[in-house]
Each structure stands twice: as C-alpha cells, then as structure tokens.
Design a protein around this motif. Structure first.
Motif, PDB file in Angstrom:
ATOM      1  N   LEU A 146       0.862  -1.176   0.000  1.00 21.32           N
ATOM      2  CA  LEU A 146       0.000   0.000   0.000  1.00 21.32           C
ATOM      3  C   LEU A 146       0.898   1.224   0.000  1.00 21.32           C
ATOM      4  O   LEU A 146       1.643   1.462   0.950  1.00 21.32           O
ATOM      5  CB  LEU A 146      -0.918   0.000   1.227  1.00 21.32           C
ATOM      6  N   LYS A 147       0.824   2.004  -1.070  1.00 23.49           N
ATOM      7  CA  LYS A 147       1.683   3.179  -1.212  1.00 23.49           C
ATOM      8  C   LYS A 147       0.853   4.434  -0.927  1.00 23.49           C
ATOM      9  O   LYS A 147      -0.124   4.717  -1.624  1.00 23.49           O
ATOM     10  CB  LYS A 147       2.265   3.231  -2.626  1.00 23.49           C
ATOM     11  N   VAL A 148       1.256   5.165   0.110  1.00 19.82           N
ATOM     12  CA  VAL A 148       0.492   6.345   0.547  1.00 19.82           C
ATOM     13  C   VAL A 148       1.380   7.585   0.528  1.00 19.82           C
ATOM     14  O   VAL A 148       2.461   7.587   1.123  1.00 19.82           O
ATOM     15  CB  VAL A 148      -0.087   6.141   1.965  1.00 19.82           C
ATOM     16  N   HIS A 175       1.592  13.741   9.305  1.00 21.89           N
ATOM     17  CA  HIS A 175       0.982  12.635   8.556  1.00 21.89           C
ATOM     18  C   HIS A 175       1.918  11.438   8.372  1.00 21.89           C
ATOM     19  O   HIS A 175       1.551  10.297   8.686  1.00 21.89           O
ATOM     20  CB  HIS A 175       0.484  13.150   7.203  1.00 21.89           C
ATOM     21  N   ALA A 176       3.112  11.699   7.824  1.00 19.66           N
ATOM     22  CA  ALA A 176       4.050  10.594   7.581  1.00 19.66           C
ATOM     23  C   ALA A 176       4.494   9.951   8.894  1.00 19.66           C
ATOM     24  O   ALA A 176       4.706   8.736   8.958  1.00 19.66           O
ATOM     25  CB  ALA A 176       5.258  11.093   6.796  1.00 19.66           C
ATOM     26  N   GLU A 190       4.122   1.570   2.201  1.00 14.70           N
ATOM     27  CA  GLU A 190       5.198   2.382   1.627  1.00 14.70           C
ATOM     28  C   GLU A 190       4.773   3.845   1.692  1.00 14.70           C
ATOM     29  O   GLU A 190       3.717   4.207   1.172  1.00 14.70           O
ATOM     30  CB  GLU A 190       5.470   1.968   0.187  1.00 14.70           C
ATOM     31  N   ILE A 191       5.572   4.672   2.351  1.00 16.74           N
ATOM     32  CA  ILE A 191       5.221   6.073   2.568  1.00 16.74           C
ATOM     33  C   ILE A 191       6.033   6.957   1.629  1.00 16.74           C
ATOM     34  O   ILE A 191       7.259   6.886   1.600  1.00 16.74           O
ATOM     35  CB  ILE A 191       5.477   6.480   4.029  1.00 16.74           C
ATOM     36  N   VAL A 192       5.329   7.775   0.855  1.00 22.76           N
ATOM     37  CA  VAL A 192       5.978   8.710  -0.069  1.00 22.76           C
ATOM     38  C   VAL A 192       5.728  10.119   0.451  1.00 22.76           C
ATOM     39  O   VAL A 192       4.576  10.546   0.562  1.00 22.76           O
ATOM     40  CB  VAL A 192       5.411   8.564  -1.498  1.00 22.76           C
ATOM     41  N   ILE A 203       0.570   6.447  -6.524  1.00 22.90           N
ATOM     42  CA  ILE A 203       0.308   6.065  -5.141  1.00 22.90           C
ATOM     43  C   ILE A 203      -1.127   5.551  -5.057  1.00 22.90           C
ATOM     44  O   ILE A 203      -1.945   5.800  -5.953  1.00 22.90           O
ATOM     45  CB  ILE A 203       0.508   7.243  -4.158  1.00 22.90           C
ATOM     46  N   ASP A 204      -1.428   4.817  -3.985  1.00 21.32           N
ATOM     47  CA  ASP A 204      -2.769   4.244  -3.806  1.00 21.32           C
ATOM     48  C   ASP A 204      -3.704   5.170  -3.038  1.00 21.32           C
ATOM     49  O   ASP A 204      -4.934   5.055  -3.153  1.00 21.32           O
ATOM     50  CB  ASP A 204      -2.670   2.914  -3.050  1.00 21.32           C
ATOM     51  N   ALA A 205      -3.133   6.045  -2.236  1.00 19.79           N
ATOM     52  CA  ALA A 205      -3.923   6.966  -1.416  1.00 19.79           C
ATOM     53  C   ALA A 205      -3.006   8.102  -0.986  1.00 19.79           C
ATOM     54  O   ALA A 205      -1.779   8.030  -1.145  1.00 19.79           O
ATOM     55  CB  ALA A 205      -4.483   6.252  -0.192  1.00 19.79           C
ATOM     56  N   ASN A 206      -3.601   9.169  -0.472  1.00 16.26           N
ATOM     57  CA  ASN A 206      -2.767  10.204   0.142  1.00 16.26           C
ATOM     58  C   ASN A 206      -3.389  10.670   1.447  1.00 16.26           C
ATOM     59  O   ASN A 206      -4.582  10.478   1.697  1.00 16.26           O
ATOM     60  CB  ASN A 206      -2.452  11.359  -0.815  1.00 16.26           C
ATOM     61  N   TYR A 207      -2.547  11.275   2.243  1.00 16.69           N
ATOM     62  CA  TYR A 207      -2.927  11.712   3.591  1.00 16.69           C
ATOM     63  C   TYR A 207      -2.190  13.016   3.870  1.00 16.69           C
ATOM     64  O   TYR A 207      -1.053  13.011   4.282  1.00 16.69           O
ATOM     65  CB  TYR A 207      -2.545  10.606   4.584  1.00 16.69           C
TER      66      TYR A 207
END
Length: 281
Positions: free
Chosen positions: A38-40, A47-48, A66-68, A85-89
């Motif tokens: 899961l790439k976020v 957030h990170a 996986e944190i971007v 990416i699959d989602a963002n925060y």
C-alpha cells in the motif's frame, strides 16, 4: 545425426519450459507484491510520522506500507490521479472537495483521521490586544484556507463577514466590517509561511499546523490566535473512487482509529493534533 538433433530439440524445449515457468513465477510475485503493498503519499509532519507509527500494525495484517513524502499540496493529488500512489494523507475535507470540483479528480474521502488547528503567529506581539490598526496579516494562497482564517479572525472580533456568507467558503472580499483596517496578503505558498514568520514579515502569519510543527512551533503554546475545536477541517485519507472499498484501504483506516494509536497521536503532539472518531467524515 538424428539423435543429436533430437537431443538439441529436447534441450531447447526444456529451456523454453523453464523460462516460461520463471516468467510465470515472476508475474505471480509481482501480482502478490501489488496485492500486499500500500503506497500512501503524505506530508512529512504529522501525517508521515503517524503512518510510520502504524506501519508495523499493517505489517501484522499482511500489508507492506510504503510512505511517499511530499512537501507541497499539489503533487500528492497529481500522484494519486496518475496511479503513482494508492492513497494520500495530507489534506482536509474542504481542500479535497475544492480539488475534486476544480480538477475533476475521481477521488473520495476514505476516512477521517485527525484535525490540526490552524494558528496565527507573530514575532511582533505577545497578545492579540496588542495588534495595531492597519496591521498586515499574511495568509496562504490556498483559497480553501481563507474561510478558516476568516473564521478565526471573526471569532476574535477582528472582522465580520457579510450576512448569509458561508464561512467555510468565505473570501477576503466577503469581509464587511474591519474595524482595525487590517491588510491581508494572501499570496504566499503554504509551505513558505513558516519561513515568512521566521523572517518577521507581517504582524500575524497564519500557518497550517503541519508546517508550524516543521518550524518547531506548537499551535497550542505558540500561536496568538488558534482555531476552535469545532473546525470542519478534518484531515482525511483520500483515494480513487474505485479503490475506496479495497481491503488495504479499509485496514489502513481501521488501524488509524485504534484506541492506542489515537492516544499515541494525542500524546506525541501534546493535544495539538486531535484524532477523530471512526464515524467522522
């Protein structure tokens, strides 16, 4: 001679067969990786940091997080749109809604996580009562934050907007009463506001909490004015509409709402990052 030809053909078939098996294994491995990774995309703070905290919890659920990291407010949604990416925060609900409306993103709010109170900071005054007539207030060029800042100023009796205006979408043109003749500079990128404050520009600088933390500021302790607890500016996990019901996204939301995780968030930032309940949207 025939034996040699037959032997060569058999070897060739065996090689092709092994290669095919190898390719199949490779594809299966890639497919399994896609299913478990899961790439976020996220702002570095908080957030990170929150995602790093729940990374082991997701690992226990069979998901490799996986944190971007992104330092601005534009690229995370572009990366989500492009499938990087699959989602963002990183964003609050009004900003997400504005991006969807203006850019046609097919995104959804998959779940609310926390609220970061917006604060106004100053190197020139210690208390809002010291604010002089004609003072300059510096804010971001992100229009989705303007109503938020205007609400803080109205709650402090510094301005009043026209009757009937929705504070969430208010702009500086909607201010009807401005008894101190405050001036507004709303041309600065959000990521530069902490530097603007450090450079002693303006009389008050409105800084998003994540950038304030990065500059060593605590909204609860260091701001002159602070957003009230009933803020609608909840930070959320955003994803593409087609992925909203994926198991990976659901598990991410579940671990973020675990009681011990929410307590960790409160303790980590001394209450200035406030987790929200699972049902909040």
């Amino acid at each position: 001679m025939k034996k040699k030809i037959f032997g060569f053909a058999a070897a060739l078939l065996l090689t092709v067969g092994l290669a095919a098996c190898g390719n199949s294994d490779s594809k299966d491995s890639a497919s399994n990786s896609d299913e478990t990774t899961l790439k976020v995309g996220a702002s570095p703070t908080p957030h990170a940091e929150i995602l790093e905290h729940v990374k082991p919890l997701l690992k226990d659920e069979g998901i490799d997080l996986e944190i971007v990291k992104f330092d601005d407010y534009i690229l995370p949604n572009q990366a989500l749109e492009e499938g990087d990416i699959d989602a963002n925060y990183f964003q609050h609900i009004p900003y997400l809604n504005k991006e969807i409306k203006e850019k046609g993103y097919d995104f959804v709010n998959a779940g609310a996580v926390h609220i970061e109170p917006m604060g106004l900071y100053s190197k020139k005054i210690k208390d809002i009562s010291e604010l002089k007539d004609g003072a300059t207030i510096i804010t971001s060029n992100s229009e989705s934050d303007w109503g938020r800042i205007i609400t803080i100023l109205q709650n402090a009796d510094l301005v009043k907007v026209k009757d009937g205006v929705d504070l969430e979408t208010a702009t500086f043109d909607d201010i009807e009463e401005n008894p101190k003749n405050l001036k507004f500079n709303h041309s600065i990128d959000p990521s530069l506001l902490a530097s603007t404050y450090q450079n002693d520009e303006g009389d008050l600088v409105a800084i998003n909490a994540n950038f304030a933390y990065g500059a060593g500021l605590n909204p609860l302790k260091d701001s002159i004015l602070l957003e009230e607890d009933n803020s609608p500016y909840v930070n959320v996990i955003a994803t593409r509409k087609e992925d909203k019901d994926s198991d990976k996204i659901k598990k991410l939301i579940e671990v973020l709402h675990q009681e011990d995780v929410q307590k960790w968030i409160e303790d980590k930032w001394g209450g200035s990052v406030k987790p929200v309940a699972a049902e909040a949207k």
